[in-house]
Scaffold this motif. Structure first.
Motif, PDB file in Angstrom:
ATOM      1  N   MET A   9       3.879   1.082   1.331  1.00 23.22           N
ATOM      2  CA  MET A   9       3.608   0.435   0.132  1.00 23.22           C
ATOM      3  C   MET A   9       2.027  -0.157   0.079  1.00 23.22           C
ATOM      4  N   ASP A  32       8.441   6.860  -8.466  1.00 20.98           N
ATOM      5  CA  ASP A  32       8.859   5.524  -8.752  1.00 20.98           C
ATOM      6  C   ASP A  32       8.891   5.455 -10.429  1.00 20.98           C
ATOM      7  N   VAL A  43      11.957  -0.850 -10.731  1.00 20.51           N
ATOM      8  CA  VAL A  43      12.499  -0.800  -9.458  1.00 20.51           C
ATOM      9  C   VAL A  43      12.895  -2.186  -8.699  1.00 20.51           C
ATOM     10  N   PHE A  55      19.170   3.189  -4.796  1.00 20.00           N
ATOM     11  CA  PHE A  55      18.182   3.631  -5.263  1.00 20.00           C
ATOM     12  C   PHE A  55      17.706   4.803  -3.876  1.00 20.00           C
ATOM     13  N   GLY A  76       7.493   7.096  -3.301  1.00 24.06           N
ATOM     14  CA  GLY A  76       7.618   5.669  -2.659  1.00 24.06           C
ATOM     15  C   GLY A  76       7.274   5.467  -1.144  1.00 24.06           C
ATOM     16  N   ARG A 116       7.547  -5.687  -5.425  1.00 23.16           N
ATOM     17  CA  ARG A 116       7.979  -4.824  -4.256  1.00 23.16           C
ATOM     18  C   ARG A 116       9.145  -5.685  -3.843  1.00 23.16           C
ATOM     19  N   PRO A 117      10.323  -5.193  -3.889  1.00 22.03           N
ATOM     20  CA  PRO A 117      11.486  -6.044  -3.341  1.00 22.03           C
ATOM     21  C   PRO A 117      11.748  -6.199  -1.899  1.00 22.03           C
ATOM     22  N   LEU A 118      11.108  -5.166  -1.207  1.00 20.53           N
ATOM     23  CA  LEU A 118      11.250  -5.262   0.318  1.00 20.53           C
ATOM     24  C   LEU A 118      10.354  -6.342   1.110  1.00 20.53           C
TER      25      LEU A 118
HETATM   26  C1  S3P Z   1       9.523   1.106  -1.317  1.00 15.60           C
HETATM   27  C2  S3P Z   1       8.219   1.278  -1.875  1.00 15.60           C
HETATM   28  C3  S3P Z   1       8.067   1.308  -3.235  1.00 15.60           C
HETATM   29  C4  S3P Z   1       9.107   1.536  -3.932  1.00 15.60           C
HETATM   30  C5  S3P Z   1      10.307   0.648  -3.522  1.00 15.60           C
HETATM   31  C6  S3P Z   1      10.693   0.834  -1.979  1.00 15.60           C
HETATM   32  C7  S3P Z   1       9.525   1.198   0.483  1.00 15.60           C
HETATM   33  O1  S3P Z   1       6.786   1.976  -3.669  1.00 15.60           O
HETATM   34  O2  S3P Z   1       9.578   2.987  -4.059  1.00 15.60           O
HETATM   35  O3  S3P Z   1       9.832  -0.677  -3.750  1.00 15.60           O
HETATM   36  O4  S3P Z   1      10.667   1.213   0.826  1.00 15.60           O
HETATM   37  O5  S3P Z   1       8.456   1.045   0.779  1.00 15.60           O
HETATM   38  P1  S3P Z   1       5.335   1.918  -3.413  1.00 15.60           P
HETATM   39  O6  S3P Z   1       5.197   2.461  -2.022  1.00 15.60           O
HETATM   40  O7  S3P Z   1       4.719   2.770  -4.284  1.00 15.60           O
HETATM   41  O8  S3P Z   1       5.246   0.488  -3.485  1.00 15.60           O
END
Ligand code: S3P
Length: 170
Positions: A9, A32, A43, A55, A76, A116-118
């Motif tokens: 990310m 995404d 997302v 997801f 992603g 970014r939820p994670l």
């Molecule tokens: C994720 C990255 C995100 C998106 C989701 C999960 C990840 O995309 O797919 O939040 O697991 O690293 P980006 O890399 O474009 O932020």
């Protein structure tokens, strides 16, 4: 032939993908964005309402639909690390790992953490964010390392991008 951009990310997959598409006169797709359009929600909302396993499932399903295309696709950060996606990625095109170190990723992500939820829970603690990124990156590197091309993604000038275009074409 597809070009698939992978990497953590915040490493710049989308912005570099758009520039690359322009230089190579190719179509650009952000996975995404495809998922957000399909699910009619962002997302973070998909994570919140349907959960991460859901997801990961749709992410993998959509990836396989790109077989036989001629597109630059930004994936992603987690896409290569689930199911058999990294093998699939290398079957449907040429993969490029946009490599960036954890400290630069931390600086970049600290300013765009909301999407970014994670890592959202670390939005007020940069030190904890940095520790989290280091450990996630260590887990993910073995997947990213299977890419056909590894490209140092910090300070990408136009001439550096030309080098990448040459590497891809070679
Ligand atoms: C994720 C990255 C995100 C998106 C989701 C999960 C990840 O995309 O797919 O939040 O697991 O690293 P980006 O890399 O474009 O932020």
């Amino acid at each position: 032939m597809n070009i698939l951009l992978i990497g953590f990310m915040g490493c710049g997959k989308t912005s570099l993908g758009k520039k690359l598409a322009k230089k190579m006169d190719a179509k650009f797709i952000d996975l995404d964005k495809v998922l957000e359009k399909e699910e009619q929600m962002s997302v973070p909302k998909i994570f919140e309402l349907k959960g991460e396993p859901y997801f990961r499932e749709i992410e993998s399903q959509w990836l396989s639909k790109f077989k036989g295309k001629d597109t630059i696709i930004s994936l992603g950060g987690g896409t290569p690390c689930y199911h058999e996606n990294m093998e699939l990625i290398n079957t449907i095109g040429s993969s490029v790992y946009l490599k960036m170190d954890a400290s630069l990723l931390t600086d970049r992500l600290y300013n765009s953490i909301q999407k970014r939820p994670l890592i959202e829970e670390f939005k007020r603690d940069k030190v904890a964010l940095s520790t989290k990124i280091e450990s996630m990156l260590a887990e993910r590197e073995p997947f990213y390392a299977k890419a056909n091309i590894t490209f140092e993604a910090s300070n990408v000038s136009s001439s550096k991008l030309d080098c990448l275009v040459e590497l891809i074409a070679y």
